[in-house]
Design an enzyme around this catalytic site. Structure first.
Site: not given
Ligand code: OAD
Length: 243
Positions: A127, A150, A119, A103-104
């Site tokens: 709002c 508002c 996401h 979300v960045d």
């Molecule tokens: P996670 O924090 O669950 O996983 C991050 C993954 O990136 C892990 O498997 C790490 O091993 C890997 N990782 C870390 N550094 C890395 C690097 N330099 N190169 C390659 N891999 C690396 O994040 P997401 O899978 O994005 O949802 O999480 C999924 C969703 O869970 C998010 O979008 C968010 C969260 O709750 C919502 O907020 C709805």
């Protein structure tokens, strides 16, 4: 590892359509903390209290303390070599789309054009009262929770737990998953659904899956055809160099 990188580059070179699914790991090298693991966001903030839409609605000021911290970090962050390599792949005509759980906005900042935000994006605020969407500015959240002109409370335009994925993102991502012949899965723990289903849909539709992650995930050895264990910011430029 060199063999897997070469094999991945060969797959991509010969593919008609390549799509990528990214997660927090690709932004880690930009200084943005992932959600899970040591120093992950969910270690500092209990998701039960901070990640659900009901928690936000119950106490927006409390949840905004976390959001403020996350957005402050995004304002300082710059795309890293991983983001830039994916943007370069698109320019080379070798990447059709990025489906991101992040979300960045860093893929767009790196120059990627076709980015499906699964996401939402913290750099937009919405709002709760009038539905107006505004660009996130530091000024706006000097006092939390920030308010719209508002008088309504502003929320980030992201998907909280307990909320549906935007319909358009679902439709477009699933279409990409069904039509690509290679899917790169980068820096995601692949446990949060429905995003985690995207590589499975791609695989079921005949695509090869290339996973890039520091560690193994539920996809490794089951869904992934190639798993490269390493940093996205190091592996992706190596792959692009060989295209
Ligand atoms: P996670 O924090 O669950 O996983 C991050 C993954 O990136 C892990 O498997 C790490 O091993 C890997 N990782 C870390 N550094 C890395 C690097 N330099 N190169 C390659 N891999 C690396 O994040 P997401 O899978 O994005 O949802 O999480 C999924 C969703 O869970 C998010 O979008 C968010 C969260 O709750 C919502 O907020 C709805």
């Amino acid at each position: 590892m060199d063999k897997e990188i070469q094999k991945s580059a060969d797959f991509i070179k010969n593919a008609k359509k390549v799509s990528a699914l990214t997660g927090a790991g690709i932004s880690a090298e930009s200084g943005i903390a992932p959600f899970r693991g040591n120093n992950g966001i969910w270690e500092k903030y209990d998701p039960e209290e901070y990640a659900y839409i009901d928690s936000f609605l119950k106490d927006p000021a409390k949840v905004w303390q976390m959001i403020k911290e996350l957005i402050d970090v995004i304002f300082e962050a710059k795309p890293n070599k991983g983001h830039l390599a994916l943007a370069e792949m698109e320019r080379l005509g070798k990447l059709s789309s990025i489906i991101t759980q992040n979300v960045d906005g860093l893929h767009q900042a790196a120059g990627s054009k076709r980015v499906i935000e699964f996401h939402g994006n913290n750099m937009r605020l919405l709002c709760l009262k009038c539905g107006k969407v505004v660009k996130t500015e530091k000024e706006l959240y000097k006092e939390i929770p920030p308010k719209c002109q508002c008088g309504g409370i502003l929320r980030p335009d992201v998907v909280f737990f307990g909320e549906p994925i935007p319909q358009r993102a679902i439709t477009e991502s699933y279409a990409e998953a069904r039509s690509c012949d290679i899917m790169l899965v980068i820096g995601t723990s692949a446990i949060v659904t429905p995003a985690a289903e995207i590589p499975v849909i791609a695989k079921d539709s005949g695509a090869k899956i290339i996973e890039i992650n520091l560690e193994s995930t539920p996809l490794t050895n089951y869904i992934a055809d190639i798993s490269i264990m390493g940093k996205a910011g190091e592996i992706l430029p190596e792959i692009v160099k060989r295209l």
